[in-house]
Design a protein around this motif. Structure first.
Motif, PDB file in Angstrom:
ATOM      1  N   ILE A  34     -40.415  -5.278 -73.176  1.00  0.00           N
ATOM      2  CA  ILE A  34     -40.584  -5.782 -74.540  1.00  0.00           C
ATOM      3  C   ILE A  34     -40.633  -4.622 -75.531  1.00  0.00           C
ATOM      4  O   ILE A  34     -39.982  -4.652 -76.585  1.00  0.00           O
ATOM      5  N   ALA A  35     -41.376  -3.581 -75.183  1.00  0.00           N
ATOM      6  CA  ALA A  35     -41.498  -2.424 -76.085  1.00  0.00           C
ATOM      7  C   ALA A  35     -40.148  -1.754 -76.305  1.00  0.00           C
ATOM      8  O   ALA A  35     -39.787  -1.416 -77.452  1.00  0.00           O
ATOM      9  N   TYR A  36     -39.383  -1.552 -75.249  1.00  0.00           N
ATOM     10  CA  TYR A  36     -38.075  -0.903 -75.386  1.00  0.00           C
ATOM     11  C   TYR A  36     -37.122  -1.764 -76.220  1.00  0.00           C
ATOM     12  O   TYR A  36     -36.381  -1.255 -77.073  1.00  0.00           O
ATOM     13  N   CYS A  37     -37.114  -3.067 -75.948  1.00  0.00           N
ATOM     14  CA  CYS A  37     -36.226  -3.955 -76.708  1.00  0.00           C
ATOM     15  C   CYS A  37     -36.583  -3.928 -78.191  1.00  0.00           C
ATOM     16  O   CYS A  37     -35.683  -3.914 -79.048  1.00  0.00           O
ATOM     17  N   GLU A  38     -37.856  -3.920 -78.499  1.00  0.00           N
ATOM     18  CA  GLU A  38     -38.270  -3.876 -79.907  1.00  0.00           C
ATOM     19  C   GLU A  38     -37.797  -2.591 -80.584  1.00  0.00           C
ATOM     20  O   GLU A  38     -37.368  -2.610 -81.746  1.00  0.00           O
TER      21      GLU A  38
ATOM     22  N   ARG B 286     -38.799 -14.102 -57.544  1.00  0.00           N
ATOM     23  CA  ARG B 286     -38.413 -15.359 -58.190  1.00  0.00           C
ATOM     24  C   ARG B 286     -39.146 -15.523 -59.521  1.00  0.00           C
ATOM     25  O   ARG B 286     -38.560 -15.917 -60.545  1.00  0.00           O
ATOM     26  N   ALA B 287     -40.444 -15.217 -59.530  1.00  0.00           N
ATOM     27  CA  ALA B 287     -41.228 -15.333 -60.769  1.00  0.00           C
ATOM     28  C   ALA B 287     -40.764 -14.326 -61.809  1.00  0.00           C
ATOM     29  O   ALA B 287     -40.710 -14.636 -63.012  1.00  0.00           O
ATOM     30  N   ALA B 288     -40.412 -13.119 -61.364  1.00  0.00           N
ATOM     31  CA  ALA B 288     -39.956 -12.090 -62.302  1.00  0.00           C
ATOM     32  C   ALA B 288     -38.684 -12.532 -63.020  1.00  0.00           C
ATOM     33  O   ALA B 288     -38.537 -12.325 -64.239  1.00  0.00           O
ATOM     34  N   ARG B 289     -37.761 -13.142 -62.275  1.00  0.00           N
ATOM     35  CA  ARG B 289     -36.531 -13.622 -62.916  1.00  0.00           C
ATOM     36  C   ARG B 289     -36.838 -14.678 -63.971  1.00  0.00           C
ATOM     37  O   ARG B 289     -36.241 -14.696 -65.053  1.00  0.00           O
ATOM     38  N   ARG B 290     -37.776 -15.548 -63.666  1.00  0.00           N
ATOM     39  CA  ARG B 290     -38.102 -16.635 -64.594  1.00  0.00           C
ATOM     40  C   ARG B 290     -38.794 -16.089 -65.849  1.00  0.00           C
ATOM     41  O   ARG B 290     -38.470 -16.484 -66.970  1.00  0.00           O
ATOM     42  N   VAL B 291     -39.730 -15.187 -65.656  1.00  0.00           N
ATOM     43  CA  VAL B 291     -40.438 -14.598 -66.794  1.00  0.00           C
ATOM     44  C   VAL B 291     -39.468 -13.841 -67.690  1.00  0.00           C
ATOM     45  O   VAL B 291     -39.483 -13.983 -68.921  1.00  0.00           O
ATOM     46  N   TYR B 292     -38.617 -13.021 -67.082  1.00  0.00           N
ATOM     47  CA  TYR B 292     -37.680 -12.218 -67.866  1.00  0.00           C
ATOM     48  C   TYR B 292     -36.737 -13.098 -68.677  1.00  0.00           C
ATOM     49  O   TYR B 292     -36.487 -12.841 -69.863  1.00  0.00           O
TER      50      TYR B 292
ATOM     51  N   ARG C  65     -38.466 -15.007 -76.853  1.00  0.00           N
ATOM     52  CA  ARG C  65     -39.031 -13.966 -77.718  1.00  0.00           C
ATOM     53  C   ARG C  65     -37.945 -13.244 -78.515  1.00  0.00           C
ATOM     54  O   ARG C  65     -38.127 -12.967 -79.696  1.00  0.00           O
ATOM     55  N   PHE C  66     -36.833 -12.923 -77.844  1.00  0.00           N
ATOM     56  CA  PHE C  66     -35.793 -12.133 -78.504  1.00  0.00           C
ATOM     57  C   PHE C  66     -34.565 -12.954 -78.913  1.00  0.00           C
ATOM     58  O   PHE C  66     -33.625 -12.404 -79.479  1.00  0.00           O
ATOM     59  N   LYS C  67     -34.590 -14.255 -78.622  1.00  0.00           N
ATOM     60  CA  LYS C  67     -33.517 -15.167 -79.050  1.00  0.00           C
ATOM     61  C   LYS C  67     -32.138 -14.742 -78.551  1.00  0.00           C
ATOM     62  O   LYS C  67     -31.138 -14.878 -79.256  1.00  0.00           O
ATOM     63  N   ALA C  68     -32.093 -14.229 -77.330  1.00  0.00           N
ATOM     64  CA  ALA C  68     -30.801 -13.878 -76.737  1.00  0.00           C
ATOM     65  C   ALA C  68     -29.963 -15.131 -76.556  1.00  0.00           C
ATOM     66  O   ALA C  68     -30.482 -16.220 -76.293  1.00  0.00           O
ATOM     67  N   LYS C  69     -28.659 -14.964 -76.680  1.00  0.00           N
ATOM     68  CA  LYS C  69     -27.738 -16.089 -76.551  1.00  0.00           C
ATOM     69  C   LYS C  69     -26.913 -16.017 -75.265  1.00  0.00           C
ATOM     70  O   LYS C  69     -26.563 -17.030 -74.686  1.00  0.00           O
TER      71      LYS C  69
ATOM     72  N   MET D 278     -30.162 -12.703 -70.098  1.00  0.00           N
ATOM     73  CA  MET D 278     -31.372 -13.306 -69.529  1.00  0.00           C
ATOM     74  C   MET D 278     -31.438 -13.144 -68.018  1.00  0.00           C
ATOM     75  O   MET D 278     -32.394 -13.568 -67.384  1.00  0.00           O
ATOM     76  N   ARG D 279     -30.433 -12.535 -67.435  1.00  0.00           N
ATOM     77  CA  ARG D 279     -30.315 -12.414 -65.983  1.00  0.00           C
ATOM     78  C   ARG D 279     -30.962 -11.122 -65.513  1.00  0.00           C
ATOM     79  O   ARG D 279     -30.468 -10.032 -65.777  1.00  0.00           O
ATOM     80  N   LEU D 280     -32.071 -11.225 -64.800  1.00  0.00           N
ATOM     81  CA  LEU D 280     -32.729 -10.044 -64.244  1.00  0.00           C
ATOM     82  C   LEU D 280     -32.012  -9.627 -62.969  1.00  0.00           C
ATOM     83  O   LEU D 280     -31.866 -10.416 -62.038  1.00  0.00           O
ATOM     84  N   ARG D 281     -31.554  -8.377 -62.968  1.00  0.00           N
ATOM     85  CA  ARG D 281     -30.903  -7.801 -61.780  1.00  0.00           C
ATOM     86  C   ARG D 281     -31.821  -6.709 -61.231  1.00  0.00           C
ATOM     87  O   ARG D 281     -32.309  -5.869 -61.980  1.00  0.00           O
ATOM     88  N   VAL D 282     -32.036  -6.723 -59.929  1.00  0.00           N
ATOM     89  CA  VAL D 282     -33.068  -5.847 -59.377  1.00  0.00           C
ATOM     90  C   VAL D 282     -32.580  -5.052 -58.166  1.00  0.00           C
ATOM     91  O   VAL D 282     -31.929  -5.581 -57.266  1.00  0.00           O
TER      92      VAL D 282
END
Length: 563
Positions: A265-269, A303-309, A316-320, A325-329
């Protein structure tokens, strides 16, 4: 829409109550359970059995489908059916040629992506001839001083055809500049380069403890890197947000996700404030998590990390874009779980942790060598680590079904519980002023230290079992009977000689001029420092000279006291 009707849930609860009063009560009276309390490693309570009643409050669309929001069931629709995870074993030691030879050995063995560890001087922005580098050159990673070292590191390796991960943080922007400058020298199309830089500054201050500058200038450098790479090298991930290191210093699974999401969140801001749209850079954000010992907790963590991200990006950031929105790990098995005592047991630990990462849906993975508790792994240990992934991938058939544990009452309940706890931690970070402020104050550091202390107390007391160490101890076992990777004592002098040669043959006046220009640019927050840094590395400025010039502008970091 709920997964089950209310009537079905009521029937299950009634039947479970009868079972508990009859069969279960009789069994426990005859044979009491081993522990009064059962819980996950991160402290979430575990029920004896899970039924449809335990997932009655979970909407069906929270599970969804793989490759679709909220990505609970996987980052991509067909997952490993279409493309297996990348086998990305990390390598790095001695001089660049030595690491290059290890790369080629691992590629022959079946590795499908490269990953580089750098030595401590490189991580800290020091040249190999710096007095503070004495004894550390090439010891825990490869030594890199100039663009020529990067060229040697990837000698005879086609940078357009293999992805390259660079485990570099405080000096990441300089190593990136060297990497793309080498690619340009070879005539590569920068748009075809693929790979990842770790480049996560906030986790350095709270976990890995390798830093050069104060917190805010370090975040500025990351911002510049993200914004420059998005256009220059669109297939390179400019950051791998590294929850692994938070866990490695004792953080639990909830802290690993929540703290790293707060850094995200901090980096995106920061990047958005500088004028970039979330959808123009979020698709290249990537993550690095640990796969630890609590098997089901770790599966649910991914699984939870993908959902939270996905929710952070969308809400929060209104991505389209879905890819935003896809967390890659990338996942690494837990180095801190490895033991010197009965070190062969590390093979089994690593295999189980690797299976957890696969069932959790990772995109790439490093499996630890059985001898990593002693030193940098030998070639034989790395071959076994690669074989571990190949056996899981090619022999077990677990790649045939996407999210094979999805729908399990236990898995879905634990995933939801972990997600809820992560949101609570994220809310606390927001209430306290955000991630950057809390890093400067030492709040994250204190939380991780407290978690580590609690964990080690459990090990000392025997409550947490380490096989061969505090349980099932073989007194005749000799922990020292293992061949380890040797350290090249000549590495330091070789790098010093190369530095001397570079300084004698370059245009030193040009380097001084470019360094002065970099210093001037650094005094303004509005100028991206990457173009000037690329000019510098092409002119044969050294890593230490570039990093040292900015230390004159920003100063050094002083860590807050943690009690």
């Amino acid at each position: 829409m709920k997964l089950f009707s209310q009537q079905a849930i009521d029937d299950i609860r009634e039947k479970q109550a009868k079972w508990e009063a009859n069969e279960l009560a009789a069994a426990i009276e005859n044979r009491p359970e081993a522990r009064p309390v059962y819980e996950t490693e991160c402290g979430l309570p575990l029920k004896r059995i899970y039924t449809a009643a335990d997932v009655a409050d979970i909407p069906a669309d929270e599970l969804g489908f793989p490759g679709a929001y909220p990505f609970t069931r996987g980052a991509y629709p067909s997952m490993y059916r279409a493309r297996p995870w990348t086998i990305r074993q990390v390598a790095g030691f001695g001089n660049p040629e030595a690491t290059n030879q290890r790369y080629k050995y691992m590629i022959r063995t079946g590795q499908t992506g490269l990953s580089t560890d750098f030595d401590l001087p490189t991580l800290l922005g020091l040249d190999s001839d710096d007095p503070m580098a004495l004894g550390e050159v090439g010891r825990v990673g490869v030594a890199i001083d100039t663009i020529d070292d990067v060229d040697r590191l990837f000698d005879e390796i086609d940078l357009e055809k293999i992805s390259v991960s660079l485990t570099i943080n405080p000096s990441a922007w300089v190593i990136y500049a060297m990497f793309i400058a080498v690619a340009e020298q070879r005539g590569c199309d920068l748009h075809k380069l693929s790979g990842t830089l770790q480049a996560d500054p906030l986790k350095e201050y709270v976990a890995q403890k390798e830093w050069i500058y104060p917190v805010r200038p370090a975040v500025r450098l990351l911002r510049d890197l993200i914004m420059y790479s998005a256009k220059a090298t669109p297939r390179i991930n400019p950051i791998s947000l590294s929850g692994y290191h938070l866990s490695d210093v004792g953080g639990n699974a909830l802290q690993e996700i929540a703290f790293i999401m707060s850094f995200t969140i901090a980096y995106c801001e920061e990047v958005i404030e500088a004028g970039m749209d979330i959808d123009d850079f979020a698709p290249r954000l990537s993550f690095f998590f640990i796969s630890h010992q609590d098997f089901f907790e770790q599966v649910c963590k991914f699984r939870a990390a993908r959902r939270v991200y996905s929710k952070i990006m969308a809400e929060r950031f209104k991505a389209k874009k879905p890819e935003s929105m896809r967390l890659r790990v990338h996942v690494q098995t837990a180095a801190m779980s490895l033991t010197k005592v009965e070190h062969q047991n590390n093979l089994m630990r690593t295999a189980i942790q690797a299976l957890g990462a696969v069932l959790g849906g990772c995109q790439s993975m490093h499996t630890n060598g059985l001898d990593e508790a002693f030193a940098i792994p030998t070639e034989e240990a790395m071959k076994l680590a690669i074989r571990t992934q190949q056996i899981i991938r090619d022999e077990t058939n677990v790649t045939s079904v996407v999210d094979p544990l999805g729908g399990s009452y236990f898995i879905e309940r634990l995933t939801r519980d972990m997600e809820n706890e992560v949101w609570k931690l994220l809310a606390e970070v927001d209430e306290r002023g955000g991630a950057i402020k809390l890093v400067e104050e030492g709040w994250f550091q204190q939380k991780l230290a407290d978690s580590a202390y609690a964990s080690f107390k459990k090990i000392d007391s025997g409550e947490k079992v380490s096989v061969g160490v505090n349980r099932y101890v073989d007194e005749t076992s000799d922990a020292a009977e293992v061949d380890t990777h040797p350290y090249d004592e000549h590495c330091t002098q070789l790098q010093i000689d190369r530095l001397d040669s570079v300084r004698k043959n370059r245009d030193s006046a040009q380097v001084r001029q470019l360094l002065n220009e970099l210093v001037q640019q650094a005094q303004s927050d509005d100028v991206n420092l990457l173009p000037k840094t690329i000019e510098l590395v092409k002119a044969r400025a050294t890593l230490g000279e570039i990093c040292g010039a900015l230390k004159d502008v920003w100063g050094a970091y002083a860590e807050p006291m943690i009690v």
